[in-house]
Motif scaffolding. Structure first.
Motif, PDB file in Angstrom:
ATOM      1  N   VAL B 142      60.094  42.657  64.816  1.00  0.00           N
ATOM      2  CA  VAL B 142      61.361  42.500  64.090  1.00  0.00           C
ATOM      3  C   VAL B 142      61.489  41.071  63.563  1.00  0.00           C
ATOM      4  O   VAL B 142      61.853  40.844  62.405  1.00  0.00           O
ATOM      5  CB  VAL B 142      62.558  42.866  65.007  1.00  0.00           C
ATOM      6  N   PHE B 143      61.150  40.096  64.402  1.00  0.00           N
ATOM      7  CA  PHE B 143      61.228  38.683  63.997  1.00  0.00           C
ATOM      8  C   PHE B 143      60.294  38.397  62.827  1.00  0.00           C
ATOM      9  O   PHE B 143      60.653  37.712  61.883  1.00  0.00           O
ATOM     10  CB  PHE B 143      60.844  37.776  65.169  1.00  0.00           C
ATOM     11  N   ASP B 144      59.080  38.900  62.937  1.00  0.00           N
ATOM     12  CA  ASP B 144      58.105  38.684  61.857  1.00  0.00           C
ATOM     13  C   ASP B 144      58.653  39.199  60.545  1.00  0.00           C
ATOM     14  O   ASP B 144      58.573  38.544  59.511  1.00  0.00           O
ATOM     15  CB  ASP B 144      56.792  39.429  62.165  1.00  0.00           C
ATOM     16  N   PHE B 145      59.209  40.376  60.618  1.00  0.00           N
ATOM     17  CA  PHE B 145      59.674  41.016  59.396  1.00  0.00           C
ATOM     18  C   PHE B 145      60.818  40.237  58.747  1.00  0.00           C
ATOM     19  O   PHE B 145      60.842  40.040  57.538  1.00  0.00           O
ATOM     20  CB  PHE B 145      60.109  42.453  59.707  1.00  0.00           C
ATOM     21  N   PHE B 146      61.744  39.780  59.586  1.00  0.00           N
ATOM     22  CA  PHE B 146      62.892  39.061  59.037  1.00  0.00           C
ATOM     23  C   PHE B 146      62.583  37.592  58.744  1.00  0.00           C
ATOM     24  O   PHE B 146      63.086  37.030  57.796  1.00  0.00           O
ATOM     25  CB  PHE B 146      64.078  39.140  59.998  1.00  0.00           C
ATOM     26  N   GLY B 147      61.779  36.999  59.590  1.00  0.00           N
ATOM     27  CA  GLY B 147      61.582  35.551  59.493  1.00  0.00           C
ATOM     28  C   GLY B 147      60.404  35.109  58.658  1.00  0.00           C
ATOM     29  O   GLY B 147      60.296  33.936  58.308  1.00  0.00           O
ATOM     30  N   LYS B 148      59.494  36.013  58.343  1.00  0.00           N
ATOM     31  CA  LYS B 148      58.297  35.588  57.614  1.00  0.00           C
ATOM     32  C   LYS B 148      58.069  36.423  56.361  1.00  0.00           C
ATOM     33  O   LYS B 148      56.998  36.994  56.147  1.00  0.00           O
ATOM     34  CB  LYS B 148      57.060  35.725  58.521  1.00  0.00           C
ATOM     35  N   ASN B 149      59.077  36.526  55.535  1.00  0.00           N
ATOM     36  CA  ASN B 149      58.932  37.206  54.237  1.00  0.00           C
ATOM     37  C   ASN B 149      58.405  38.634  54.343  1.00  0.00           C
ATOM     38  O   ASN B 149      57.407  38.978  53.705  1.00  0.00           O
ATOM     39  CB  ASN B 149      57.977  36.415  53.335  1.00  0.00           C
TER      40      ASN B 149
END
Lengths: 185, 344
Positions: B142-149
């Motif tokens: 979830v973090f990757d998706f929101f935080g890294k484009n």
């Protein structure tokens, strides 16, 4: 001051033109003389003859795939670009969002299938003509970059690529010879 | 889908609502996890991002005030209505199934109301005795998706593997890109590049369709609701119009409802035609070649395994080769959880 600006501009422009004319070469294997190849180049027949002759002189076995006819690929619009003939905009309607997604999926499926169709044609090239490597080549004027690429038809892998910014003294023969030397190293 | 990412610069706080993570095992002993999971994801997101979080029980209360109930499962086309009712920007829900080999399958769906985009991913991992390890695993996605484009990676694409590239590059540029992959230790299948001219270089609009890829386990897609697609009908409609309608219905069935089935059939043929190809990589560059977006499908499993919506190289004089090198670095680097101390 004005002179400095002009000189800077000239240096900058030459830097930019150099950047766009970057040479690139990378290879996985050497395509040695004796290999059975097909050369596809989008040029007129007299130029194709020169290209094929250079390969023949270096003892490559050149199959008559892109050289068995009087016309060139350029003349056959619906083969080169048949997707445009198949279906362009008429299905698209901006007022129908849901329908748009289905239309996009049609295009996506088409592209997945298109790559398969091309590859199947290349597989035929291997099984019916006994071709080992497909060489694609486009030769340009000296201001531009000529490029060539080789595909191993046994596993459909790209095995050699080169972008060659032709030099002022280069001729058609020297550029083709350069590519042959590069791919056979 | 980057509402959370943008929330650092936009003053309106993003509202993220969490539905249930439904227990689909049939074993009621696992029911307690239905709320624990979403509550934990919510706390993790709240700790890192500056957003308002609504946990399942609170969400149910809000819905009851509107004579609605929080359901254990939603069909995609129901999501716009539910998010509108609670006024949230993002709605996250899903399900889990403990598997026999001491693993657990978690499927999470993230829906953004504004753009109508939906991201679904499946994570199968060890059924840890410490539940926070499972939470961390899912939170990372979830973090990757929101935080890294819009970044998603279910596994890295390591050097030594063979990639088939479909790009919007012209033949000369394609050679440069292939050379970068060669130099990084990859093999390149001639999926694109077995022709003199690139069709895709002239059709950027069609290439952009591949931003949305839906596969069985992981999907990034747009919700469509065909029930809202109405046509004025009446006795005045002739036979031709009815035939047209029927054709339209068939198109919808084939290319929307059953699209994945058709696509999987095609991908199955890729295995035979491109026997060495491990991954199909869609890479679309911007006109100046200083950035690109990418999606990757594992040919063997037919699953979406990687996506990134904005790959940009650092430093000066960024060009096609630098952007490609940056992409290669990203696809081969396993992802890790960010620091939880700072709010973004």
């Amino acid at each position: 001051m004005k002179k400095i600006c002009i000189v800077t501009m000239i240096v900058y422009i030459s830097f930019l033109s150099c950047a766009t004319k970057k040479g690139v070469v990378a290879r996985k294997i050497a395509i040695t003389p004796g290999s059975r190849i097909v050369v596809i180049a989008n040029h007129t027949n007299n130029i194709k003859n020169v290209i094929i002759a250079r390969f023949m002189n270096k003892n490559y076995s050149v199959k008559a795939f892109n050289a068995s006819d009087l016309y060139t690929i350029e003349d056959v619009y619906d083969v080169k670009d048949f997707k445009k003939v198949a279906y362009m905009q008429p299905l698209k309607n901006d007022n129908m969002v849901s329908f748009e997604k289905a239309v996009e999926n049609i295009y996506k499926l088409h592209i997945y299938n298109y790559e398969l169709s091309k590859a199947e044609a290349l597989t035929d090239m291997r099984t019916k003509y006994g071709v080992q490597y497909l060489i694609l080549m486009e030769l340009k004027d000296w201001q531009k970059v000529s490029w060539a690429r080789a595909i191993d038809l046994t596993n459909m892998e790209v095995v050699w690529v080169e972008n060659y910014p032709a030099q002022y003294r280069d001729t058609l023969e020297t550029v083709v010879d350069h590519f042959i030397a590069s791919m056979s190293k | 889908m980057y509402v959370l990412m943008l929330s650092g610069t936009v003053y309106a706080r993003t509202t993220v609502a969490f539905g249930y993570l439904t227990n689909r095992s049939g074993n009621p002993n696992f029911n307690y996890m239905e709320v624990i999971f979403p509550n934990s994801f919510a706390s993790s997101i709240e700790a890192v991002y500056d957003c308002t979080v609504i946990k399942p029980l609170k969400l149910n209360e809000l819905l009851e005030k509107k004579q609605l109930t929080l359901q254990r499962h939603y069909e995609n086309h129901e999501l716009p209505q539910i998010t509108k009712a609670i006024g949230c920007d993002l709605f996250i829900f899903g399900y889990f199934i403990p598997l026999p080999d001491n693993t657990i399958k978690i499927v999470l769906t993230l829906y953004e109301s504004g753009s109508n985009q939906i991201f679904t991913f499946t994570n199968i991992g060890k059924m840890e005795t410490e539940i926070f390890k499972i939470i961390d695993r899912i939170t990372l996605v979830v973090f990757d998706f929101f935080g890294k484009n819009g970044f998603f990676m279910s596994k890295p694409i390591m050097r030594g593997s063979s990639v088939g590239l479909i790009t919007n590059l012209n033949p000369e540029e394609l050679n440069s890109m292939y050379a970068e992959f060669f130099n990084a230790g990859y093999s390149v299948s001639a999926v694109q590049g077995n022709e003199l001219d690139s069709y895709y270089a002239h059709e950027s609009e069609i290439m952009n369709y591949f931003q949305y890829i839906s596969t069985d386990a992981n999907s990034y897609d747009i919700i469509t609701d065909w029930s809202k697609f109405t046509m004025t009908l009446g006795r005045w409609e002739g036979k031709k119009k009815k035939e047209w309608q029927e054709d339209l219905r068939k198109i919808y069935e084939i290319y929307d409802l059953h699209y994945k089935v058709f696509k999987n059939t095609v991908l199955e043929r890729y295995k035979n035609i491109y026997p060495g190809c491990d991954y199909l990589l869609f890479v679309v560059y911007n006109p100046s070649r200083t950035s690109c977006w990418a999606r990757a499908i594992d040919i063997k499993t037919k699953q979406l395994i990687f996506m990134h919506s904005n790959v940009v190289a650092s430093g000066m004089n960024i060009d096609l080769q630098k952007t490609t090198r940056q992409l290669i670095t990203i696809i081969q680097t396993p992802t890790a959880l960010p620091q939880k101390s700072k709010k973004k």
